[in-house]
Design a protein around this motif. Structure first.
Motif, PDB file in Angstrom:
ATOM      1  N   ALA A 152       5.751  -2.018   8.590  1.00  0.00           N
ATOM      2  CA  ALA A 152       6.181  -1.018   7.607  1.00  0.00           C
ATOM      3  C   ALA A 152       5.657   0.357   7.987  1.00  0.00           C
ATOM      4  O   ALA A 152       4.464   0.520   8.264  1.00  0.00           O
ATOM      5  CB  ALA A 152       5.695  -1.398   6.213  1.00  0.00           C
ATOM      6  N   THR A 153       6.546   1.339   8.033  1.00  0.00           N
ATOM      7  CA  THR A 153       6.126   2.697   8.357  1.00  0.00           C
ATOM      8  C   THR A 153       6.240   3.645   7.160  1.00  0.00           C
ATOM      9  O   THR A 153       5.534   4.644   7.104  1.00  0.00           O
ATOM     10  CB  THR A 153       6.968   3.288   9.526  1.00  0.00           C
ATOM     11  N   ASP A 154       7.136   3.328   6.210  1.00  0.00           N
ATOM     12  CA  ASP A 154       7.268   4.187   5.037  1.00  0.00           C
ATOM     13  C   ASP A 154       7.972   3.418   3.924  1.00  0.00           C
ATOM     14  O   ASP A 154       8.723   2.477   4.180  1.00  0.00           O
ATOM     15  CB  ASP A 154       8.067   5.440   5.364  1.00  0.00           C
ATOM     16  N   ALA A 155       7.698   3.819   2.718  1.00  0.00           N
ATOM     17  CA  ALA A 155       8.380   3.308   1.532  1.00  0.00           C
ATOM     18  C   ALA A 155       8.931   4.544   0.834  1.00  0.00           C
ATOM     19  O   ALA A 155       8.196   5.491   0.589  1.00  0.00           O
ATOM     20  CB  ALA A 155       7.403   2.566   0.634  1.00  0.00           C
ATOM     21  N   TYR A 156      10.212   4.541   0.549  1.00  0.00           N
ATOM     22  CA  TYR A 156      10.853   5.727  -0.004  1.00  0.00           C
ATOM     23  C   TYR A 156      11.039   5.659  -1.509  1.00  0.00           C
ATOM     24  O   TYR A 156      10.813   6.599  -2.222  1.00  0.00           O
ATOM     25  CB  TYR A 156      12.228   5.951   0.628  1.00  0.00           C
ATOM     26  N   GLU A 157      11.569   4.527  -1.956  1.00  0.00           N
ATOM     27  CA  GLU A 157      11.965   4.389  -3.358  1.00  0.00           C
ATOM     28  C   GLU A 157      11.982   2.954  -3.755  1.00  0.00           C
ATOM     29  O   GLU A 157      12.149   2.074  -2.953  1.00  0.00           O
ATOM     30  CB  GLU A 157      13.351   4.996  -3.564  1.00  0.00           C
ATOM     31  N   LYS A 172       0.830  -1.209   0.000  1.00  0.00           N
ATOM     32  CA  LYS A 172       0.000   0.000   0.000  1.00  0.00           C
ATOM     33  C   LYS A 172       0.868   1.264   0.000  1.00  0.00           C
ATOM     34  O   LYS A 172       0.522   2.263  -0.607  1.00  0.00           O
ATOM     35  CB  LYS A 172      -0.934  -0.015   1.192  1.00  0.00           C
ATOM     36  N   LEU A 173       2.009   1.196   0.676  1.00  0.00           N
ATOM     37  CA  LEU A 173       2.874   2.364   0.812  1.00  0.00           C
ATOM     38  C   LEU A 173       3.655   2.697  -0.459  1.00  0.00           C
ATOM     39  O   LEU A 173       4.022   3.852  -0.681  1.00  0.00           O
ATOM     40  CB  LEU A 173       3.862   2.161   1.970  1.00  0.00           C
ATOM     41  N   TYR A 174       3.941   1.700  -1.294  1.00  0.00           N
ATOM     42  CA  TYR A 174       4.791   1.937  -2.470  1.00  0.00           C
ATOM     43  C   TYR A 174       4.076   2.602  -3.649  1.00  0.00           C
ATOM     44  O   TYR A 174       4.727   3.195  -4.501  1.00  0.00           O
ATOM     45  CB  TYR A 174       5.463   0.650  -2.942  1.00  0.00           C
ATOM     46  N   ILE A 175       2.763   2.541  -3.706  1.00  0.00           N
ATOM     47  CA  ILE A 175       2.054   3.133  -4.843  1.00  0.00           C
ATOM     48  C   ILE A 175       2.306   4.642  -4.882  1.00  0.00           C
ATOM     49  O   ILE A 175       2.142   5.340  -3.888  1.00  0.00           O
ATOM     50  CB  ILE A 175       0.545   2.799  -4.791  1.00  0.00           C
ATOM     51  N   GLY A 176       2.773   5.119  -6.045  1.00  0.00           N
ATOM     52  CA  GLY A 176       3.087   6.527  -6.228  1.00  0.00           C
ATOM     53  C   GLY A 176       4.523   6.900  -5.911  1.00  0.00           C
ATOM     54  O   GLY A 176       4.937   8.035  -6.158  1.00  0.00           O
ATOM     55  N   LYS A 177       5.310   5.971  -5.392  1.00  0.00           N
ATOM     56  CA  LYS A 177       6.701   6.280  -5.029  1.00  0.00           C
ATOM     57  C   LYS A 177       7.592   6.262  -6.273  1.00  0.00           C
ATOM     58  O   LYS A 177       7.335   5.549  -7.227  1.00  0.00           O
ATOM     59  CB  LYS A 177       7.244   5.276  -4.004  1.00  0.00           C
ATOM     60  N   PRO A 178       8.692   7.029  -6.241  1.00  0.00           N
ATOM     61  CA  PRO A 178       9.593   7.071  -7.390  1.00  0.00           C
ATOM     62  C   PRO A 178      10.550   5.879  -7.432  1.00  0.00           C
ATOM     63  O   PRO A 178      10.840   5.272  -6.404  1.00  0.00           O
ATOM     64  CB  PRO A 178      10.383   8.366  -7.158  1.00  0.00           C
ATOM     65  N   VAL A 179      11.019   5.590  -8.640  1.00  0.00           N
ATOM     66  CA  VAL A 179      12.122   4.655  -8.837  1.00  0.00           C
ATOM     67  C   VAL A 179      13.326   5.540  -9.108  1.00  0.00           C
ATOM     68  O   VAL A 179      13.325   6.336 -10.053  1.00  0.00           O
ATOM     69  CB  VAL A 179      11.852   3.712 -10.029  1.00  0.00           C
ATOM     70  N   LEU A 180      14.332   5.450  -8.239  1.00  0.00           N
ATOM     71  CA  LEU A 180      15.512   6.301  -8.332  1.00  0.00           C
ATOM     72  C   LEU A 180      16.713   5.513  -8.850  1.00  0.00           C
ATOM     73  O   LEU A 180      16.798   4.304  -8.646  1.00  0.00           O
ATOM     74  CB  LEU A 180      15.877   6.869  -6.952  1.00  0.00           C
TER      75      LEU A 180
END
Length: 174
Positions: free
Chosen positions: A169-174, A65-73
């Motif tokens: 899980a608290t956050d997904a960054y990349e 749920k957290l990764y949707i919309g996150k960037p691929v760096l």
């Protein structure tokens, strides 16, 4: 908890109406199928990795749920210049004992992304890693927080291998 980086493997993805709708939910203008390149990667799973850590199944679901919309760096460099793609969908694939977080990503086809797309399609760029944060890292031997317990990842205690369970899980960054 410190940021966690884990390895993943990239593969091509099919683009249907559902996928295009999810991509367009991320875009500021309507994109056509011809304008985007899509790929998927198995980001992380519930197996013990080379760092002697593993995500719990619940943590994988939370990350989906957290990764949707996150960037691929590119190379974990936090800059607008290194944003290569964006996650538009995420699911936990059930492969029996193995549960795997699979991220679906897209890139806009432009002159500046052509080399990256060619490298992905040609099998040159096929590994990546994910960055995320979890609430706790729990010792598989004693159940305590890993940073306060006396055990060492990878060591055996009474015939049992020690690893860290990545929980909450608290956050997904990349």
């Amino acid at each position: 908890m410190d940021m966690i980086f884990k390895a993943a493997r990239i593969e091509k993805a099919a683009l249907g109406e559902r996928e295009l709708a999810l991509i367009n939910a991320q875009a500021l203008r309507e994109l056509s199928a011809e304008e985007v390149f899509t790929f998927r990667f198995a980001a992380c799973d519930n197996q013990i990795d080379r760092d002697c850590e593993r995500f719990t199944e619940e943590t994988l679901e939370q990350l989906s749920k957290l990764y949707i919309g996150k960037p691929v760096l590119r190379d974990h460099k936090w800059s607008a210049e290194t944003q290569t793609a964006r996650v538009y969908d995420a699911q936990v694939a059930d492969e029996g004992e193995v549960k795997r977080l699979v991220l679906s990503c897209y890139m806009v086809r432009t002159a500046s992304t052509a080399d990256t797309i060619a490298a992905i399609e040609g099998g040159i760029l096929r590994e990546c890693s994910v960055g995320c944060a979890v609430e706790r890292s729990v010792c598989s031997i004693c159940g305590e927080e890993f940073h306060t317990c006396p055990h060492e990842k990878g060591a055996e205690y009474g015939g049992r291998r020690c690893w860290a369970e990545l929980v909450g899980a608290t956050d997904a960054y990349e």
